[in-house]
Motif scaffolding. Structure first.
Motif, mmCIF file in Angstrom:
data_model
loop_
_atom_site.group_PDB
_atom_site.id
_atom_site.type_symbol
_atom_site.label_atom_id
_atom_site.label_comp_id
_atom_site.label_asym_id
_atom_site.label_seq_id
_atom_site.Cartn_x
_atom_site.Cartn_y
_atom_site.Cartn_z
ATOM 1 N N PRO A 166 -5.014 -5.421 2.613
ATOM 2 C CA PRO A 166 -4.700 -4.352 3.572
ATOM 3 C C PRO A 166 -5.738 -3.220 3.555
ATOM 4 C CG PRO A 166 -2.717 -5.083 2.496
ATOM 5 C CD PRO A 166 -3.867 -5.718 1.756
ATOM 6 N N ARG A 167 -6.204 -2.846 2.391
ATOM 7 C CA ARG A 167 -7.243 -1.803 2.306
ATOM 8 C C ARG A 167 -8.522 -2.281 2.996
ATOM 9 N NH1 ARG A 167 -7.970 2.858 0.068
ATOM 10 N NH2 ARG A 167 -6.049 2.734 -1.129
ATOM 11 N N PHE B 285 -6.282 -10.841 9.967
ATOM 12 C CA PHE B 285 -5.525 -12.033 9.575
ATOM 13 C C PHE B 285 -5.193 -12.007 8.086
ATOM 14 C CE2 PHE B 285 -7.583 -14.352 13.317
ATOM 15 C CZ PHE B 285 -6.445 -14.268 14.102
ATOM 16 N N ALA B 286 -6.145 -11.604 7.264
ATOM 17 C CA ALA B 286 -5.915 -11.555 5.814
ATOM 18 C C ALA B 286 -4.819 -10.554 5.462
ATOM 19 C CB ALA B 286 -7.215 -11.211 5.094
ATOM 20 N N SER B 287 -4.827 -9.407 6.103
ATOM 21 C CA SER B 287 -3.805 -8.402 5.829
ATOM 22 C C SER B 287 -2.427 -8.886 6.275
ATOM 23 C CB SER B 287 -4.166 -7.080 6.520
ATOM 24 O OG SER B 287 -3.326 -6.041 6.075
ATOM 25 N N HIS B 288 -2.378 -9.580 7.397
ATOM 26 C CA HIS B 288 -1.099 -10.136 7.841
ATOM 27 C C HIS B 288 -0.595 -11.197 6.864
ATOM 28 C CE1 HIS B 288 -1.866 -8.759 12.247
ATOM 29 N NE2 HIS B 288 -1.348 -7.798 11.512
ATOM 30 N N ARG B 289 -1.495 -11.968 6.291
ATOM 31 C CA ARG B 289 -1.084 -12.934 5.259
ATOM 32 C C ARG B 289 -0.588 -12.203 4.014
ATOM 33 N NH1 ARG B 289 -5.638 -15.520 7.155
ATOM 34 N NH2 ARG B 289 -6.872 -14.901 5.353
ATOM 35 N N ALA C 194 1.242 -3.633 5.185
ATOM 36 C CA ALA C 194 0.193 -4.648 5.353
ATOM 37 C C ALA C 194 0.054 -5.061 6.812
ATOM 38 C CB ALA C 194 0.479 -5.854 4.461
ATOM 39 N N LEU C 195 1.180 -5.184 7.513
ATOM 40 C CA LEU C 195 1.125 -5.508 8.941
ATOM 41 C C LEU C 195 0.398 -4.414 9.716
ATOM 42 C CD1 LEU C 195 4.699 -6.940 9.601
ATOM 43 C CD2 LEU C 195 2.529 -8.203 9.603
ATOM 44 N N ALA D 285 1.030 -9.493 3.949
ATOM 45 C CA ALA D 285 2.401 -9.045 4.230
ATOM 46 C C ALA D 285 3.414 -10.127 3.872
ATOM 47 C CB ALA D 285 2.534 -8.660 5.704
ATOM 48 N N LYS D 286 3.032 -11.370 4.058
ATOM 49 C CA LYS D 286 3.934 -12.478 3.763
ATOM 50 C C LYS D 286 4.097 -12.693 2.256
ATOM 51 C CE LYS D 286 2.938 -14.859 8.062
ATOM 52 N NZ LYS D 286 2.389 -16.039 8.706
#
Length: 174
Positions: free
Chosen positions: A41-42, A66-70, A84-85, A72-73
């Protein structure tokens, strides 16, 4: 261009990314408190700020989003997930399309809606002032950009409802 579509300059995209990244930045501590070893996220915020500060839009923003959204999961805490989203959404905002579809409004407002939802989760109440404060951050240029798109759909999820409330509050400003 199709009917109802319009131009969107790189400078206008930077305005959108700056708004989204400002909203997401303040959520980052909620993610890092739960997953301090996960820098995705950062990195998404950094990618968003790199573009907002004048660098060309590149695959950096897309892959960081995409990495930050992953990321979040990978966490179970809802505030951390939303953080993160929001960070991923800030980086993805660089890819807002000049297509007159309400679905595009998420690129502009989803990070702010995440911030509003985290405030609700943290305070345990629905604070109508939160939407007003976040809407108040919208610059005149952001308002003008948002008004090119159809209004956000109210949706059934709380995040969609908050995004709709933000959309209405921002569009209602002069």
């Amino acid at each position: 261009m199709g009917a109802g579509d319009f131009d969107l300059t790189t400078d206008e995209l930077r305005v959108v990314v700056r708004f989204a990244s400002d909203c997401a930045q303040e959520l980052l501590p909620y993610f890092e408190a739960v997953a301090p070893e996960d820098s995705r996220p950062r990195e998404a915020i950094d990618a968003a700020r790199t573009f907002a500060d004048g660098a060309p839009r590149s695959n950096l923003q897309r892959t960081a989003a995409f990495a930050s959204h992953r990321a979040a999961k990978g966490v179970s805490d809802e505030s951390a997930q939303l953080a993160a989203l929001a960070c991923g959404d800030a980086a993805a905002a660089a890819y807002l399309h000049p297509i007159a579809k309400a679905s595009q409004v998420g690129h502009i407002l989803r990070a702010a809606a995440c911030a509003a939802r985290v405030t609700e989760l943290r305070t345990g109440t629905t604070d109508v002032n939160t939407v007003g404060v976040l809407a108040g951050r919208a610059t005149p240029q952001l308002i003008e950009i948002l008004r090119r798109y159809p209004a956000a759909s109210p949706g059934s999820s709380r995040l969609s409802q908050l995004m709709n409330a933000l959309d209405s509050a921002i569009r209602g400003r002069n």
